[in-house]
Write a protein that holds these residues in place. Structure first.
Motif, short mmCIF file in Angstrom:
data_model
loop_
_atom_site.label_atom_id
_atom_site.label_comp_id
_atom_site.label_asym_id
_atom_site.label_seq_id
_atom_site.Cartn_x
_atom_site.Cartn_y
_atom_site.Cartn_z
N VAL A 1 -9.42 18.12 -6.15
CA VAL A 1 -10.59 18.11 -5.27
C VAL A 1 -11.82 17.56 -6.00
O VAL A 1 -12.72 16.97 -5.38
N VAL A 2 -11.88 17.75 -7.32
CA VAL A 2 -12.98 17.21 -8.12
C VAL A 2 -12.70 15.76 -8.51
O VAL A 2 -13.62 14.93 -8.59
N ILE A 3 -11.42 15.45 -8.75
CA ILE A 3 -11.04 14.12 -9.25
C ILE A 3 -11.22 13.04 -8.19
O ILE A 3 -11.63 11.91 -8.49
N VAL A 4 -10.93 13.36 -6.93
CA VAL A 4 -10.96 12.37 -5.85
C VAL A 4 -12.29 11.62 -5.75
O VAL A 4 -12.32 10.38 -5.73
N PRO A 5 -13.44 12.31 -5.66
CA PRO A 5 -14.70 11.56 -5.52
C PRO A 5 -15.01 10.67 -6.72
O PRO A 5 -15.63 9.62 -6.56
N PHE A 6 -14.56 11.07 -7.90
CA PHE A 6 -14.81 10.25 -9.09
C PHE A 6 -13.92 9.01 -9.11
O PHE A 6 -14.32 7.96 -9.62
N ILE A 7 -12.71 9.12 -8.54
CA ILE A 7 -11.86 7.93 -8.39
C ILE A 7 -12.54 6.94 -7.46
O ILE A 7 -12.59 5.73 -7.72
N ALA A 8 -13.08 7.46 -6.35
CA ALA A 8 -13.79 6.60 -5.39
C ALA A 8 -15.01 5.95 -6.04
O ALA A 8 -15.31 4.78 -5.78
N VAL B 1 -4.10 14.46 -10.99
CA VAL B 1 -4.54 13.06 -10.91
C VAL B 1 -3.67 12.31 -9.91
O VAL B 1 -4.17 11.51 -9.10
N GLY B 2 -2.34 12.56 -9.96
CA GLY B 2 -1.44 11.92 -9.01
C GLY B 2 -1.79 12.25 -7.56
O GLY B 2 -1.88 11.36 -6.70
N PHE B 3 -1.99 13.54 -7.28
CA PHE B 3 -2.33 13.94 -5.92
C PHE B 3 -3.70 13.39 -5.51
O PHE B 3 -3.92 13.05 -4.34
N ALA B 4 -4.62 13.32 -6.46
CA ALA B 4 -5.95 12.77 -6.16
C ALA B 4 -5.85 11.31 -5.75
O ALA B 4 -6.49 10.87 -4.79
N PHE B 5 -5.03 10.53 -6.48
CA PHE B 5 -4.84 9.14 -6.12
C PHE B 5 -4.16 9.01 -4.77
O PHE B 5 -4.48 8.10 -3.98
N GLN B 6 -3.22 9.91 -4.46
CA GLN B 6 -2.54 9.85 -3.16
C GLN B 6 -3.55 10.07 -2.03
O GLN B 6 -3.52 9.37 -1.01
N ILE B 7 -4.44 11.03 -2.19
CA ILE B 7 -5.46 11.30 -1.18
C ILE B 7 -6.42 10.11 -1.06
O ILE B 7 -6.76 9.68 0.05
N ALA C 1 0.83 -1.20 0.00
CA ALA C 1 0.00 0.00 0.00
C ALA C 1 0.87 1.26 0.00
O ALA C 1 0.60 2.23 -0.73
N GLY C 2 1.94 1.25 0.82
CA GLY C 2 2.83 2.41 0.89
C GLY C 2 3.54 2.69 -0.42
O GLY C 2 3.75 3.85 -0.79
N VAL C 3 3.90 1.61 -1.13
CA VAL C 3 4.54 1.78 -2.44
C VAL C 3 3.59 2.47 -3.41
O VAL C 3 3.97 3.40 -4.14
N LEU C 4 2.32 2.06 -3.43
CA LEU C 4 1.33 2.69 -4.30
C LEU C 4 1.14 4.17 -3.94
O LEU C 4 1.06 5.03 -4.82
N MET C 5 1.08 4.46 -2.65
CA MET C 5 0.95 5.85 -2.21
C MET C 5 2.18 6.67 -2.61
O MET C 5 2.06 7.82 -3.04
N GLY C 6 3.37 6.06 -2.50
CA GLY C 6 4.61 6.75 -2.86
C GLY C 6 4.69 7.06 -4.35
O GLY C 6 5.16 8.13 -4.75
N ILE C 7 4.22 6.12 -5.17
CA ILE C 7 4.20 6.34 -6.63
C ILE C 7 3.28 7.51 -6.97
O ILE C 7 3.62 8.38 -7.78
N ALA C 8 2.09 7.50 -6.36
CA ALA C 8 1.13 8.58 -6.62
C ALA C 8 1.69 9.92 -6.14
O ALA C 8 1.54 10.95 -6.82
#
Length: 422
Positions: free
Chosen positions: A91-98, A144-150, A56-63
């Motif tokens: 801020v808009v991308i995060v809910p759509f990723i979810a 998009v990267g920051f959205a995935f990190q959040i 999980a940490g690796v995925l967060m680090g990549i994002a």
């Protein structure tokens, strides 16, 4: 609190290249996160979930790396305001990723909050030029990267120990930054004291402390609300710009040519300006400047400056002016200082402005002295860099002392007499 700390850190890293900054900040954060993680290594819960936490940490680090690297590269091809606005679109991308990954329903409050956040950031950041460039596209990908990190943080922090997640996230970002540093040829470090202090702040406060706080808070806040709160970084960015940026711009205007100073001013003007318009306003600006110069008189000269110049002349030193301005000779005449200087090297006889050493090299030629025997006195970082490039000693005074480049640092102009005696 978190967004205040985040923005306040990114103020003045002028002596390091992008991946150098990223590598050092994530190295510092990796060490500190590692120390915190080792303190909890015996916990049974951590031992059983360590493998999953590492993945999980690796995925967060990549994002995280994706967000920072694309934001930094994108900034080279777009304006700071558009870069800030497009980054905040996470801020808009995060809910759509979810929604796409977890089929998580997007609440009306979340949608309204996200839209209002984007509108607010747009009002703060954009001034009419809404066209998309290469830099804008890269910055959108960074969002998009920051959205995935959040999003990933919100999901994983509820399943795995935060200390392990943070440590692995930072180590992953460090490794990717170090690899990019080698790939992009940023191996040579020439960092000022101010640069090291700034990057240490980035590593300790803006990275370690901020991501610890983010991870801890996202245990109790869903990803959409977290993204909305984190978009407040742009608000504090505007506040800090009002408080600090005018000083930064004023310092950058020192020691550069007329056109370069105008280009710096235009950084805050978002619309396109033709070369003809630039010439028009540049001429207008110079006319106003010259009109103000006419009001100068010997009464504006401090007793200390005149006494110091007199002392240098009495000691047999040759004096020359090295200025990018084309008005240097006129200013000296207005102040009654023309008789103190043996030569003038200014914007009328050079083709390159500071930090190129041409203006000082020519000044040395005019007084028939080798550069190594010359001492440049400067109140601007660009001037100190020019002196060093010309293989001259330099004495920093005023704001230039803070950049750490001076051979000598002067608290007052009269201290120059003590320097030359030694």
């Amino acid at each position: 609190m978190l967004t205040v700390l985040w923005y306040a850190s990114d103020m003045a890293l002028e002596s390091m290249k992008p991946f150098q900054i990223m590598m050092v900040r994530f190295l510092v954060a990796s060490v500190l996160m590692g120390m915190l993680g080792l303190g909890n290594r015996k916990k049974a819960e951590q031992a059983t979930k360590r493998a999953g936490a590492i993945k999980a940490g690796v995925l967060m680090g990549i994002a995280l790396f994706m967000g920072f690297s694309l934001q930094t590269i994108g900034l080279q091809y777009t304006t700071p305001s558009k870069n800030a606005f497009l980054t905040a679109l996470n801020v808009v991308i995060v809910p759509f990723i979810a929604f796409l990954i977890l089929k998580k329903k997007i609440g009306i409050k979340g949608i309204v909050g996200a839209v209002l956040s984007v509108i607010g950031v747009a009002l703060l950041s954009l001034n009419g030029n809404l066209t998309l460039s290469l830099g804008d596209g890269l910055t959108l990908l960074c969002a998009v990267g920051f959205a995935f990190q959040i999003f990933l943080t919100s999901e994983f922090v509820k399943k795995y120990p935060a200390s392990v997640l943070n440590m692995v996230q930072m180590i992953t970002a460090f490794v990717l930054s170090a690899a990019s540093l080698v790939i992009f040829g940023e191996m040579e470090f020439q960092v000022t004291t101010k640069g090291w202090l700034s990057v240490l702040y980035l590593g300790i406060i803006s990275t370690t402390v901020c991501y610890l706080l983010q991870t801890a808070c996202q245990k109790y806040v869903d990803e959409t609300k977290a993204a909305i709160v984190l978009s407040m970084e742009s608000v504090f960015g505007t506040i800090f710009s009002i408080i600090i940026l005018h000083e930064v711009i004023n310092n950058r205007l020192r020691g550069v040519s007329r056109m370069e100073s105008f280009e710096i001013i235009l950084e805050r003007y978002e619309k396109e300006m033709s070369e003809a318009d630039k010439e028009h306003w540049l001429t207008k600006k110079n006319e106003i400047y010259k009109a103000l110069l006419k009001n100068m008189s010997p009464a504006d000269l401090s007793v200390e400056v005149k006494a110091t110049l007199y002392g240098l002349r009495e000691s047999g030193y040759k004096l020359a002016i090295g200025s990018s301005s084309k008005n240097a000779k006129f200013i000296l005449g207005q102040l009654g200082l023309g008789e103190y200087f043996d030569a003038i090297s200014d914007g009328n006889n050079i083709s390159k402005s500071k930090p190129d050493p041409e203006v000082f090299v020519k000044a040395a030629e005019y007084i028939e002295e080798a550069p190594k025997y010359c001492l440049v006195v400067e109140d601007a970082e660009a001037g100190l860099k020019a002196a060093i490039a010309g293989e001259m000693n330099c004495a920093a005074i005023g704001d230039a002392v803070g950049c750490g480049l001076g051979t000598y640092n002067l608290a007052t102009f009269s201290e120059l007499l003590k320097v030359v005696e030694n």
